[in-house]
Design a protein around this motif. Sequence first.
Motif, PDB file in Angstrom:
ATOM      1  N   UNK A  31       0.833  -1.198   0.000  1.00  0.00           N
ATOM      2  CA  UNK A  31       0.000   0.000   0.000  1.00  0.00           C
ATOM      3  C   UNK A  31       0.863   1.240   0.000  1.00  0.00           C
ATOM      4  N   UNK A  32       0.525   2.190  -0.853  1.00  0.00           N
ATOM      5  CA  UNK A  32       1.287   3.441  -0.923  1.00  0.00           C
ATOM      6  C   UNK A  32       0.581   4.531  -0.123  1.00  0.00           C
ATOM      7  N   UNK A  33       0.229   5.604  -0.777  1.00  0.00           N
ATOM      8  CA  UNK A  33      -0.362   6.715  -0.047  1.00  0.00           C
ATOM      9  C   UNK A  33       0.634   7.326   0.916  1.00  0.00           C
ATOM     10  N   UNK A  34       0.172   8.268   1.696  1.00  0.00           N
ATOM     11  CA  UNK A  34       1.067   8.953   2.625  1.00  0.00           C
ATOM     12  C   UNK A  34       1.639   8.001   3.661  1.00  0.00           C
ATOM     13  N   UNK A  35       0.801   7.124   4.224  1.00  0.00           N
ATOM     14  CA  UNK A  35       1.276   6.207   5.263  1.00  0.00           C
ATOM     15  C   UNK A  35       2.345   5.263   4.728  1.00  0.00           C
ATOM     16  N   UNK A  36       2.105   4.687   3.552  1.00  0.00           N
ATOM     17  CA  UNK A  36       3.059   3.726   2.997  1.00  0.00           C
ATOM     18  C   UNK A  36       4.397   4.342   2.671  1.00  0.00           C
ATOM     19  N   UNK A  37       4.361   5.509   2.042  1.00  0.00           N
ATOM     20  CA  UNK A  37       5.625   6.129   1.629  1.00  0.00           C
ATOM     21  C   UNK A  37       6.367   6.740   2.804  1.00  0.00           C
ATOM     22  N   UNK A  38       5.650   7.271   3.800  1.00  0.00           N
ATOM     23  CA  UNK A  38       6.327   7.748   5.011  1.00  0.00           C
ATOM     24  C   UNK A  38       7.063   6.603   5.693  1.00  0.00           C
ATOM     25  N   UNK A  39       6.378   5.483   5.827  1.00  0.00           N
ATOM     26  CA  UNK A  39       6.983   4.331   6.491  1.00  0.00           C
ATOM     27  C   UNK A  39       8.192   3.828   5.718  1.00  0.00           C
ATOM     28  N   UNK A  40       8.061   3.739   4.404  1.00  0.00           N
ATOM     29  CA  UNK A  40       9.180   3.272   3.580  1.00  0.00           C
ATOM     30  C   UNK A  40      10.390   4.186   3.717  1.00  0.00           C
ATOM     31  N   UNK A  41      10.166   5.490   3.720  1.00  0.00           N
ATOM     32  CA  UNK A  41      11.272   6.441   3.844  1.00  0.00           C
ATOM     33  C   UNK A  41      11.960   6.326   5.201  1.00  0.00           C
ATOM     34  N   UNK A  42      11.184   6.156   6.257  1.00  0.00           N
ATOM     35  CA  UNK A  42      11.782   6.028   7.586  1.00  0.00           C
ATOM     36  C   UNK A  42      12.569   4.726   7.702  1.00  0.00           C
ATOM     37  N   UNK A  43      12.068   3.664   7.106  1.00  0.00           N
ATOM     38  CA  UNK A  43      12.821   2.400   7.118  1.00  0.00           C
ATOM     39  C   UNK A  43      14.132   2.532   6.347  1.00  0.00           C
ATOM     40  N   UNK A  44      14.051   3.148   5.180  1.00  0.00           N
ATOM     41  CA  UNK A  44      15.258   3.307   4.363  1.00  0.00           C
ATOM     42  C   UNK A  44      16.256   4.262   5.003  1.00  0.00           C
ATOM     43  N   UNK A  45      15.783   5.123   5.912  1.00  0.00           N
ATOM     44  CA  UNK A  45      16.641   6.094   6.583  1.00  0.00           C
ATOM     45  C   UNK A  45      17.290   5.504   7.837  1.00  0.00           C
ATOM     46  N   UNK A  46      17.014   4.248   8.133  1.00  0.00           N
ATOM     47  CA  UNK A  46      17.569   3.639   9.341  1.00  0.00           C
ATOM     48  C   UNK A  46      19.087   3.558   9.256  1.00  0.00           C
ATOM     49  N   UNK A  47      19.691   3.224  10.372  1.00  0.00           N
ATOM     50  CA  UNK A  47      21.146   3.121  10.424  1.00  0.00           C
ATOM     51  C   UNK A  47      21.725   1.992   9.597  1.00  0.00           C
ATOM     52  N   UNK A  48      20.883   1.107   9.092  1.00  0.00           N
ATOM     53  CA  UNK A  48      21.371   0.014   8.244  1.00  0.00           C
ATOM     54  C   UNK A  48      21.583   0.457   6.805  1.00  0.00           C
ATOM     55  N   UNK A  49      21.002   1.588   6.428  1.00  0.00           N
ATOM     56  CA  UNK A  49      21.181   2.106   5.081  1.00  0.00           C
ATOM     57  C   UNK A  49      20.682   1.139   4.027  1.00  0.00           C
ATOM     58  N   UNK A  50      21.380   1.032   2.884  1.00  0.00           N
ATOM     59  CA  UNK A  50      20.909   0.195   1.767  1.00  0.00           C
ATOM     60  C   UNK A  50      20.964  -1.305   2.053  1.00  0.00           C
TER      61      UNK A  50
END
Length: 533
Positions: A31-50
């Motif tokens: 699911x995308x929308x604001x909730x999906x993309x916010x969550x994806x960005x925060x996950x990708x911004x974690x200290x684990x990186x790519x």
Amino acid sequence: MSDTATVYRQRASARPRIEAEPPIRHVAVVGGGTAGWMTALLLAHSGYGPRLQVTVLESPQVGIIGVGEGSTSWLRGFFEELGIEESEWMPACHATYKSGIRFDGWSTRPGHESYFHAFASMLDNLTMTQFVDHVHRRLDGEDVHAHPDRYFLATRLAHACKAPRPRHEFPFDVWYGYHFDSVLLGAFLQRKAVERGIRHLPRHVVAVDRNERGDIASLQLEGGETLAADFFVDCTGFAGLLIDKTLQTPYVSYADALFNDAAVAMPTPLDGPIMSQTISTALRHGWAWTIPLTRRHGNGYVYSTAFCTPEQAETELRTQLGLLDADVPAKHLRMRTGRVEQHWHRNCLAVGLAQGFIEPLEATALMLVQRTASLFVDALEKGDLGAAAQATFNTAVNAQFDGTRDYIVAHYKTNTRTDTDYWRANAANTRLSEPLTRLLKTWLARRPIVGGIQQGTFGQGYPVMSWYSLLAGMGLFPDDGELRAPAAHEPPHSLAAIDNLIQRSALNFPDHRELLGAIPPRPREESLQVYFW
């Protein structure tokens, strides 16, 4: 008072790199929308990186629920953490600044027919003591001024249609929110996510596969593809494809305390000054929002179908807006208030409408999305996704939901309207949580609630400033005829001094429309500290 204040701080800085391998390698956000993309960005911004792969599945067959929206001040922290400038995202989303929310017509008590719930500013440390002291004295029967509108800078800025971003020379911050077009915000976040390496699959899920342990193993996609992942995030809205339909997670309804279950929305043109506030106006069977975007006003009516039909609600909103005979389309929405018992269940995290909803009042939806996703990232970075971490997480998120629910319910419970069955039923409602019942009993017994809020006994999720603004703003004080003059040896605080401080401070803030025309970048060295009671 600094000894009783708590500090909320957000910094625009990357999370430190984690050398250890992530406990999961691939997260699929459904699911995308604001909730999906916010969550994806925060996950990708974690200290684990790519090293943590994030894939977002967005069905071309499922539309996005989107009307003009408002946020709390937490959204500002989201963009600053990700290093996304306001000058980039706000014009793309027709966004404006928000200093707080005005409530009109919720109370019929003389002098309290309207009040403003302000977002906090650093200068509130110079006026909050006087406000709380006057509230306590008025509860005790003294005739002192205790309406919140007199005490906070954000209220003055909203009244004057000023932006809550001070000029560079003024070193006192306001922790503001935003108004925006939610469809455009979702599209903007999608572009940023793809730019940052998040995989986007425009596919429709036709089936969900589970392994022998009962965890989700993979998703069957239309066209015959299969997507496997280690962890799944359900952002499928009220459908709850993973958390509800697949894992059958129990649901806790809030309908006994929150009666509203529908809304109707329609736009109107925007002319003249641009407000920096949301307006919530009590109508016959609910309340209407007015949200200023850069090109239009978003308007809507949140109501209960137990007290009026969708057709009656639309007619009332059109009458309120002067659009009774206008050819302006209306968008009708249904909603369900409540939350799942486990937001993180097995190897699935529910975020957004899939995890729960507490109606639009106070614009808490994105705050709950952000806090849920951020708490999960915190757990992920600790490297332990076991049962104890999961239980701690769910307890924290449930407390946030339930505390937010209590604050919203308090608006309805404390109303004094008697013109319709809807408002009388809300005032008579006894299906309140135990903490909210205790908080209201303490206030009505004319005792301070500061200690209980700060100790977490009741009022969780909102600071002292918010609770005092609500209860004082609604006029929950002794009747005017019961009040006595202040004692001569203990005069009230000087309202003239408070007015002078706020009025002169407001001179350092620009016109809202003027600032939106050329939003300056925010200095990266800035450290934001806003003190909340």
